[in-house]
Each structure stands twice: as structure tokens, then as C-alpha cells.
Design a protein around this motif. Structure first.
Motif, PDB file in Angstrom:
ATOM      1  N   GLY A  39       0.708  -1.190  -0.052  1.00 23.46           N
ATOM      2  CA  GLY A  39      -0.500   0.299   0.260  1.00 23.46           C
ATOM      3  C   GLY A  39       0.512   1.196  -0.209  1.00 23.46           C
ATOM      4  O   GLY A  39       0.022   2.376   0.161  1.00 23.46           O
ATOM      5  N   TYR A  40       2.555   0.957  -0.271  1.00 21.68           N
ATOM      6  CA  TYR A  40       3.158   1.881  -0.359  1.00 21.68           C
ATOM      7  C   TYR A  40       3.739   2.549  -1.236  1.00 21.68           C
ATOM      8  O   TYR A  40       3.352   1.448  -2.422  1.00 21.68           O
ATOM      9  N   ARG A  41       3.817   3.586  -2.196  1.00 21.99           N
ATOM     10  CA  ARG A  41       4.580   3.749  -2.759  1.00 21.99           C
ATOM     11  C   ARG A  41       5.439   4.288  -3.119  1.00 21.99           C
ATOM     12  O   ARG A  41       6.465   4.963  -2.717  1.00 21.99           O
ATOM     13  N   LEU A  42       6.125   3.411  -4.059  1.00 20.83           N
ATOM     14  CA  LEU A  42       7.712   3.505  -4.340  1.00 20.83           C
ATOM     15  C   LEU A  42       8.450   4.647  -4.964  1.00 20.83           C
ATOM     16  O   LEU A  42       7.711   5.098  -6.215  1.00 20.83           O
ATOM     17  N   LEU A  43       9.514   5.422  -4.389  1.00 20.49           N
ATOM     18  CA  LEU A  43       9.887   6.366  -4.903  1.00 20.49           C
ATOM     19  C   LEU A  43      11.357   5.547  -5.268  1.00 20.49           C
ATOM     20  O   LEU A  43      11.891   5.945  -3.992  1.00 20.49           O
ATOM     21  N   PRO A  44      11.645   5.836  -6.276  1.00 16.99           N
ATOM     22  CA  PRO A  44      13.208   4.993  -6.608  1.00 16.99           C
ATOM     23  C   PRO A  44      14.221   5.821  -7.554  1.00 16.99           C
ATOM     24  O   PRO A  44      14.277   6.402  -7.872  1.00 16.99           O
ATOM     25  N   LEU A  45      15.061   6.792  -5.725  1.00 18.10           N
ATOM     26  CA  LEU A  45      15.495   7.717  -6.337  1.00 18.10           C
ATOM     27  C   LEU A  45      17.165   7.162  -6.654  1.00 18.10           C
ATOM     28  O   LEU A  45      17.505   6.711  -6.061  1.00 18.10           O
ATOM     29  N   GLY A  46      17.393   8.368  -7.357  1.00 20.30           N
ATOM     30  CA  GLY A  46      19.161   8.030  -7.882  1.00 20.30           C
ATOM     31  C   GLY A  46      19.911   9.678  -8.035  1.00 20.30           C
ATOM     32  O   GLY A  46      18.930  10.559  -8.251  1.00 20.30           O
ATOM     33  N   VAL A  47      20.789   9.348  -7.454  1.00 21.56           N
ATOM     34  CA  VAL A  47      22.185  10.638  -7.096  1.00 21.56           C
ATOM     35  C   VAL A  47      22.971  10.794  -7.884  1.00 21.56           C
ATOM     36  O   VAL A  47      23.240   9.767  -8.482  1.00 21.56           O
ATOM     37  N   ARG A  48      23.195  12.003  -8.947  1.00 20.85           N
ATOM     38  CA  ARG A  48      24.152  11.850  -9.849  1.00 20.85           C
ATOM     39  C   ARG A  48      25.224  12.963  -9.381  1.00 20.85           C
ATOM     40  O   ARG A  48      25.218  13.814  -8.507  1.00 20.85           O
ATOM     41  N   ARG A  49      26.278  12.595  -9.618  1.00 18.21           N
ATOM     42  CA  ARG A  49      27.640  13.403  -9.500  1.00 18.21           C
ATOM     43  C   ARG A  49      27.634  13.660 -11.148  1.00 18.21           C
ATOM     44  O   ARG A  49      28.631  12.538 -11.597  1.00 18.21           O
ATOM     45  N   GLY A  50      27.429  14.578 -11.464  1.00 16.05           N
ATOM     46  CA  GLY A  50      27.955  14.766 -12.950  1.00 16.05           C
ATOM     47  C   GLY A  50      26.962  14.136 -13.778  1.00 16.05           C
ATOM     48  O   GLY A  50      26.371  14.015 -13.352  1.00 16.05           O
ATOM     49  N   ASN A  51      27.635  13.033 -14.726  1.00 14.28           N
ATOM     50  CA  ASN A  51      27.152  11.752 -15.151  1.00 14.28           C
ATOM     51  C   ASN A  51      27.471  10.898 -14.520  1.00 14.28           C
ATOM     52  O   ASN A  51      26.493   9.804 -15.246  1.00 14.28           O
ATOM     53  N   GLU A  52      27.490  10.671 -13.876  1.00 12.64           N
ATOM     54  CA  GLU A  52      27.573   9.578 -12.742  1.00 12.64           C
ATOM     55  C   GLU A  52      26.977   9.356 -12.157  1.00 12.64           C
ATOM     56  O   GLU A  52      26.266  10.263 -11.232  1.00 12.64           O
ATOM     57  N   LEU A  53      25.573   7.713 -11.858  1.00 11.54           N
ATOM     58  CA  LEU A  53      25.025   7.880 -11.149  1.00 11.54           C
ATOM     59  C   LEU A  53      26.037   7.240  -9.469  1.00 11.54           C
ATOM     60  O   LEU A  53      26.525   6.003  -9.474  1.00 11.54           O
ATOM     61  N   VAL A  54      25.686   8.081  -8.554  1.00 11.19           N
ATOM     62  CA  VAL A  54      26.533   7.549  -7.332  1.00 11.19           C
ATOM     63  C   VAL A  54      26.008   6.183  -5.804  1.00 11.19           C
ATOM     64  O   VAL A  54      26.104   6.378  -4.936  1.00 11.19           O
ATOM     65  N   CYS A  55      24.913   6.787  -6.236  1.00 12.59           N
ATOM     66  CA  CYS A  55      23.785   6.244  -5.384  1.00 12.59           C
ATOM     67  C   CYS A  55      22.758   6.245  -5.947  1.00 12.59           C
ATOM     68  O   CYS A  55      21.198   7.182  -6.438  1.00 12.59           O
TER      69      CYS A  55
END
Length: 343
Positions: A39-55
Motif C-alpha cells: 500500500g506504499y508508493r515507491l520512489l526510486p531515487l537516483g543521485v548523480r555527480r555529473g553524469n555518474e550515478l553514485v547512489c
């Protein structure tokens, strides 16, 4: 460090697979199943540094009874850890740069959270996430939890020699019980046994539903497996195990139905033997933070590791938590417990 909704399943799973922090619970299909049943809505967050996905950081959001809630993982999913996952490059950085990446990612995700204006936030981090300071500096309450790990690098006989004497005796004389261990997809029986055991202790079932378990078994047949141990035709013990990245987790079950038969000890030893034969590096006996469980699990002579739970609440969230813990009737408290877990 911009934050985005990362809804590219392939890129998400590739990142989780490569990250030292990534667990099976972080995989895209697992998150989708949790969203479907919780019953929860997923928020799939991605963090980038420049073009690099770091988290990447999966969050679950829900509004209920006037409360705005954010969890990672959500209650009822039986997922012990979730929270942020960092790239291999992050783990290879010198400490100063690593802290810059961590603090930057935390601040950017926090800005996204502020847009939701949640009343209650809870994040249970994976064991490899050991720098909880950004949460602490931001005013989160920090809880410490524990888990056990059994190192499989030693010879099997040395592993058994380290067990508690009573545990060793039960295992070495186990043949007399004639247990038969079978893999199964019988989620209805597993759920009923678990529900009845928790009901007998005045608690509701910790598992969302039989359908939740069934979807996980179907989605991850190579990683998640359910077992029943039989004495004759009688079930004496049950288990669901997760295997991922060289680690076996004793995840669900661990319910012994016949006190005269050490079903849990014999099941665990069989799984440990199999894990050793398969070349796995470790076994996790999850749940070391509960006194009634650790007195049993420590018999296997595992190593202890800390994990962290960070939570934050505004006055409305704090009032709901206080009411759950101190005032509400059992029936209503059960409903609130599904929203705000007690740590």
C-alpha cells in the motif's frame, strides 16, 4: 548532485548488482512486489555527480489517517534493511571525498523529502552502511540494531566445533529423528503457521500476505527458497532463505513445531553445509537485536555486526507514535502499528 526518479529497471539492477551495499531487497522486482502488496508508493531515487550515478535510494511513501509517512523499508514487508546504496567508486574514495559524496547525496535527497512534508521518516540501513552522521547531524533519532554472520571460510568441522555444546549434540545425533527436508511453494501453509505462532503471542502476522510471499518466490527462484522439514508426514520446522552475492540469509520462518525434535538446529546445519559446498562466503542469522532470538542464534557462534535505524518525526508523527505505544486499544493499535513500527 541532482536527484532523479530512476525508473530504468536495467540501470537500477545493474547499479545494485555492482554496489557492495546492494542486497536482494534492493532489486527492482523486489521493490515492485513490496509496492504492490504494502500500500506504499515507491520512489526510486537516483543521485548523480555529473553524469555518474553514485547512489540509489528506494523510499516508500504513504498518506494514512492524516499522516504522511516515508519508510525504507515499509512495515510488514519483513525486509530488515533497505536505504541508500552507493557505487563501488564511492567505496574506493579517500575519506574526505567520500564524506563529500555522502553529505551531498544526503542533502539532495533531504530536499526531495522536504517537498513531501512527511510527518514520520524511518530508514533501516544495510550493515555495510556504517557512517550514519549525516542523519545524526540532521536531527534524526539513531537506533542501533544487530545481526549475526557466520564465516564459512573455515573447514566444516571447525565451524561445527564452535557451536554451543547442546547445539552440537542435537546436530550430531540428528539422524535418529529421520527428518526429511523438502523445498516447497506452499505459501498458504507457511503463512498460516507463522500467523498462528504470532497470534499465540498476541501479535499479528509479520508477513503482508500469502500472495506477497508467492510473488517473491516466483520472481526470484534462484535466490529465495522455502523449505519444510518433516518427521514422517508432520511438519516440524519451516524456513525461507535468501541467497545473494555469496551470502545466505536465514530470512523467514525458524519456527519449531515439535519441542521434542530440534528441527531448527538440524535445518540450519543442513543449510550451512549446503552453503559451504556451494562456495558461499557467509551465512547471516538475521534478528540479533531481539533478546529472545539472540539467545538461540548465538549458539551457532556467529560474529556480531551493528546496523542503524534513522527516524525523524514532527509533532504529529510523535503524537501518533506516543498514542500507539501508550494509549490505544489493541485493535486500533494494530492498525497504527502497521504504519509506525516500534523500534
Amino acid at each position: 548532485m541532482p536527484v532523479e526518479l530512476l525508473e530504468d529497471r536495467s540501470r537500477w539492477d545493474e547499479f545494485v548488482e555492482e554496489s557492495p551495499d546492494g542486497m536482494l531487497f534492493h532489486r527492482w522486482d523486489f521493490l515492485q512486489i513490496v509496492e504492490k502488496h504494502s500500500g506504499y508508493r515507491l520512489l526510486p531515487l537516483g543521485v548523480r555527480r555529473g553524469n555518474e550515478l553514485v547512489c540509489v535510494c528506494p523510499l516508500f511513501v504513504r498518506s494514512l489517517k492524516g499522516l504522511k509517512l516515508v519508510f525504507s523499508p515499509p512495515p510488514g514487508a519483513c525486509v530488515p534493511y533497505l536505504g541508500p546504496v552507493f557505487s563501488p567508486e564511492y567505496h574506493r574514495l579517500r575519506q574526505k571525498r567520500k564524506e563529500g559524496y555522502l553529505n551531498g547525496a544526503f542533502e539532495d535527497v533531504s530536499r526531495e523529502l522536504a517537498k513531501l512534508a512527511p510527518n514520520y521518516i524511518s530508514v533501516s540501513a544495510v550493515p555495510s552502511f556504517d557512517d550514519i552522521r549525516p542523519f545524526m547531524w540532521a536531527g534524526y533519532d539513531i537506533g542501533i540494531n544487530y545481526t549475526y554472520y557466520l564465516d564459512l571460510s573455515r573447514p566444516l568441522d571447525k565451524i561445527l566445533d564452535g557451536f554451543d555444546p547442546d547445539c552440537k549434540k542435537k546436530i550430531r545425533t540428528g539422524d535418529k529423528y529421520g527428518l526429511r527436508i523438502e523445498q516447497t511453494q506452499d505459501v498458504e501453509t507457511f503463512y498460516a503457521i507463522t500467523r498462528d505462532r504470532f497470534d499465540s503471542r498476541g501479535m499479528g502476522s509479520p508477513i503482508l500476505s500469502p500472495g506477497y510471499l508467492n510473488d517473491i518466490l516466483d520472481a526470484f527462484p534462484d535466490h529465495v527458497k522455502m523449505y519444510f522439514a518433516y518427521a514422517g508426514e508432520e511438519i516440524v520446522s519451516i524456513a525461507v532463505n535468501c541467497t545473494y552475492k555469496g551470502s545466505l540469509m536465514f530470512w523467514l520462518g525458524e519456527i519449531n513445531l515439535r519441542k521434542a525434535i530440534p528441527g531448527n538446529e538440524l535445518l540450519k546445519w543442513e543449510f550451512i553445509r549446503q552453503a559451504k559446498e556451494q562456495g558461499l562466503r557467509e551465512v547471516e542469522l538475521e534478528g540479533a537485536g531481539l533478546k529472545h532470538l539472540c539467545l538461540y542464534k548465538s549458539k551457532f557462534n556467529p560474529s556480531l555486526r551493528q546496523t542503524f535505524v534513522a527516524s525523524k518525526k514532527d509533532p504529529l508523527g510523535a503524537a501518533a507514535e506516543w498514542a500507539y505505544k501508550n494509549v490505544l486499544t489493541k485493535s486500533f493499535a494494530a492498525k497504527i502499528k502497521s504504519v509506525i513500527p516500534s523500534h
